[in-house]
Motif scaffolding. Structure first.
Motif, short mmCIF file in Angstrom:
data_model
loop_
_atom_site.label_atom_id
_atom_site.label_comp_id
_atom_site.label_asym_id
_atom_site.label_seq_id
_atom_site.Cartn_x
_atom_site.Cartn_y
_atom_site.Cartn_z
N SER A 1 0.83 -1.19 0.00
CA SER A 1 0.00 0.00 0.00
C SER A 1 0.87 1.26 0.00
O SER A 1 0.68 2.17 -0.81
CB SER A 1 -0.93 0.00 1.22
OG SER A 1 -1.70 1.17 1.27
N GLY A 2 1.85 1.31 0.88
CA GLY A 2 2.74 2.47 0.95
C GLY A 2 3.54 2.66 -0.32
O GLY A 2 3.73 3.80 -0.78
N TRP B 1 -5.41 2.52 -1.52
CA TRP B 1 -6.54 2.82 -0.62
C TRP B 1 -7.21 1.53 -0.16
O TRP B 1 -7.47 1.35 1.03
CB TRP B 1 -7.54 3.73 -1.33
CG TRP B 1 -8.77 3.96 -0.52
CD1 TRP B 1 -9.98 3.33 -0.67
CD2 TRP B 1 -8.94 4.84 0.59
NE1 TRP B 1 -10.87 3.77 0.27
CE2 TRP B 1 -10.25 4.70 1.05
CE3 TRP B 1 -8.09 5.73 1.23
CZ2 TRP B 1 -10.74 5.43 2.14
CZ3 TRP B 1 -8.58 6.46 2.30
CH2 TRP B 1 -9.89 6.30 2.74
N GLU B 2 -7.50 0.65 -1.10
CA GLU B 2 -8.17 -0.61 -0.77
C GLU B 2 -7.34 -1.43 0.21
O GLU B 2 -7.88 -2.02 1.16
CB GLU B 2 -8.49 -1.39 -2.04
CG GLU B 2 -9.55 -0.71 -2.88
CD GLU B 2 -9.69 -1.27 -4.29
OE1 GLU B 2 -8.81 -2.06 -4.73
OE2 GLU B 2 -10.66 -0.89 -4.97
N GLN C 1 -4.17 5.55 4.65
CA GLN C 1 -5.42 6.18 4.22
C GLN C 1 -5.23 7.70 4.16
O GLN C 1 -5.66 8.35 3.20
CB GLN C 1 -6.55 5.82 5.17
CG GLN C 1 -6.99 4.36 5.05
CD GLN C 1 -8.05 3.99 6.05
OE1 GLN C 1 -8.95 4.77 6.34
NE2 GLN C 1 -7.96 2.77 6.58
N ARG C 2 -4.56 8.25 5.16
CA ARG C 2 -4.28 9.69 5.17
C ARG C 2 -3.42 10.09 3.99
O ARG C 2 -3.67 11.10 3.32
CB ARG C 2 -3.60 10.09 6.49
CG ARG C 2 -3.21 11.56 6.55
CD ARG C 2 -2.39 11.91 7.80
NE ARG C 2 -1.29 11.01 8.11
CZ ARG C 2 -0.11 10.98 7.47
NH1 ARG C 2 0.13 11.81 6.48
NH2 ARG C 2 0.84 10.14 7.83
N LEU D 1 -11.47 6.80 -7.76
CA LEU D 1 -10.71 7.04 -6.54
C LEU D 1 -11.38 8.10 -5.67
O LEU D 1 -11.50 7.92 -4.46
CB LEU D 1 -9.27 7.46 -6.87
CG LEU D 1 -8.42 7.89 -5.67
CD1 LEU D 1 -8.22 6.73 -4.69
CD2 LEU D 1 -7.09 8.46 -6.14
N LEU D 2 -11.78 9.19 -6.28
CA LEU D 2 -12.40 10.28 -5.51
C LEU D 2 -13.68 9.81 -4.82
O LEU D 2 -13.98 10.26 -3.71
CB LEU D 2 -12.70 11.47 -6.43
CG LEU D 2 -11.47 12.20 -6.97
CD1 LEU D 2 -11.88 13.24 -8.00
CD2 LEU D 2 -10.65 12.81 -5.87
N GLU D 3 -14.39 8.89 -5.43
CA GLU D 3 -15.61 8.34 -4.82
C GLU D 3 -15.27 7.35 -3.70
O GLU D 3 -15.98 7.25 -2.71
CB GLU D 3 -16.49 7.67 -5.87
CG GLU D 3 -17.10 8.64 -6.85
CD GLU D 3 -17.74 7.98 -8.06
OE1 GLU D 3 -17.72 6.72 -8.14
OE2 GLU D 3 -18.24 8.71 -8.93
#
Length: 132
Positions: free
Chosen positions: A58-59, A93-94, A105-106, A127-129
């Motif tokens: 993720s990172g 994000w997921e 997440q931040r 992504l924005l949603e």
């Protein structure tokens, strides 16, 4: 890849793995402003990371998204890849939600203002949603 030397603590082997070296190299290249080189290193790192390194993946994907939003070293914005950045950030994000990583997440949310100008693109809109 754990260290095989008996005088090196086993936990240190985690950081000595080639996949971690590549992701840290990519993160350093982002900080140095070399987006193109960072993309190369971070893509290699994403491919090398074992599937069970979810938080690290993720990172690394977040760093990849950041690198894809960077103009070229000469300042040309033609190097900016908002759709690819959004795709990487959505996967990040997921994974961040899956692991409960508030930090990741931040970090994804911090990218959203840079992507707003491209909200007409499908991946950016998704992504924005997903990451309100």
């Amino acid at each position: 890849m754990a260290s095989t030397k008996p005088d090196v603590p086993a936990w240190l082997g985690f950081y000595n793995g080639a996949e971690h070296i590549m992701r840290l190299k990519g993160r350093c290249l982002v900080r140095l402003g070399d987006g193109a080189a960072a993309v190369t290193a971070l893509e290699e790192a994403v491919q090398a990371l074992p599937v069970h390194y979810v938080r690290e993946r993720s990172g690394t994907l977040i760093d990849l998204a950041i690198a894809r939003l960077m103009p070229s070293r000469t300042g040309h914005t033609s190097a900016v890849e908002p759709e690819a950045a959004a795709t990487a950030a959505l996967e990040a994000w997921e994974l961040a939600v899956q692991t409960g990583s508030g930090r990741n997440q931040r970090r994804v949310r911090e990218l959203l203002p840079q992507l707003q100008p491209y909200r007409q693109l499908g991946a950016v809109r998704t992504l924005l949603e997903a990451a309100p």
